[in-house]
Design a protein around this motif. Structure first.
Motif, PDB file in Angstrom:
ATOM      1  N   PHE A 199       0.844  -1.190   0.000  1.00  0.00           N
ATOM      2  CA  PHE A 199       0.000   0.000   0.000  1.00  0.00           C
ATOM      3  C   PHE A 199       0.878   1.238   0.000  1.00  0.00           C
ATOM      4  N   GLY A 200       0.274   2.365  -0.360  1.00  0.00           N
ATOM      5  CA  GLY A 200       0.936   3.643  -0.126  1.00  0.00           C
ATOM      6  C   GLY A 200       1.365   4.408  -1.349  1.00  0.00           C
ATOM      7  N   GLY A 201       1.197   3.849  -2.535  1.00  0.00           N
ATOM      8  CA  GLY A 201       1.602   4.588  -3.727  1.00  0.00           C
ATOM      9  C   GLY A 201       0.709   5.791  -3.963  1.00  0.00           C
ATOM     10  N   GLY A 202       1.133   6.629  -4.882  1.00  0.00           N
ATOM     11  CA  GLY A 202       0.349   7.811  -5.208  1.00  0.00           C
ATOM     12  C   GLY A 202       1.138   8.788  -6.034  1.00  0.00           C
ATOM     13  N   LEU A 203       0.570   9.985  -6.157  1.00  0.00           N
ATOM     14  CA  LEU A 203       1.193  11.050  -6.933  1.00  0.00           C
ATOM     15  C   LEU A 203       1.795  12.071  -5.984  1.00  0.00           C
ATOM     16  N   VAL A 204       3.034  12.443  -6.230  1.00  0.00           N
ATOM     17  CA  VAL A 204       3.717  13.408  -5.377  1.00  0.00           C
ATOM     18  C   VAL A 204       4.607  14.285  -6.243  1.00  0.00           C
ATOM     19  N   GLN A 205       4.836  15.501  -5.796  1.00  0.00           N
ATOM     20  CA  GLN A 205       5.738  16.392  -6.530  1.00  0.00           C
ATOM     21  C   GLN A 205       7.185  16.067  -6.204  1.00  0.00           C
ATOM     22  N   ALA A 206       8.056  16.387  -7.115  1.00  0.00           N
ATOM     23  CA  ALA A 206       9.481  16.190  -6.883  1.00  0.00           C
ATOM     24  C   ALA A 206       9.896  16.884  -5.587  1.00  0.00           C
TER      25      ALA A 206
END
Length: 121
Positions: free
Chosen positions: A6-13
């Motif tokens: 679990f825990g994936g997603g979209l994040v900024q650099a």
């Protein structure tokens, strides 16, 4: 043996994410857990491993100093804390279980389902 990631997603650099992987079932005989990743159009690669004791963490050079792998013993869960993420970290991340850290890197016994991490620039 089942591994659930679990825990994936979209994040900024520059941002952070924490992945978790819970192991259930007959894990007797397995002494190492780890994370691998596969970026689009690339082969799956090693990211980090840790012994069942929680000691002996190993990291790919590309993530050393930014990622931390650790184990929560009571929950049979391994975490991957990812800091200072870069666009090149974008990949599907897989957790895996093996008899030793060396065997885990060479040929894991069990794989979890992948979780997608996307790092935007």
């Amino acid at each position: 043996v089942q591994l659930q990631a679990f825990g994936g997603g979209l994040v900024q650099a520059g941002g952070s994410l924490k992945l978790s992987c819970a192991a259930s079932g007959r894990t007797v005989g397995s002494s190492a857990m780890g994370w691998f990743r596969q970026a689009p159009g690339k082969e799956r690669e090693f990211v980090a491993t840790v012994r069942w004791s929680g000691l002996g963490a190993n990291y790919a050079d590309s993530v050393k100093g930014r990622f931390i792998i650790y184990r929560e013993h009571a929950a049979n869960t391994v975490y991957l804390q990812m800091n200072n993420l870069k666009p090149e970290d974008t990949a599907v991340y897989y957790c895996a279980l093996g008899s030793t850290t060396a065997e885990l890197r060479r040929s894991p016994d069990y794989w979890g389902q992948g979780t997608l991490v996307t790092v935007s620039s």
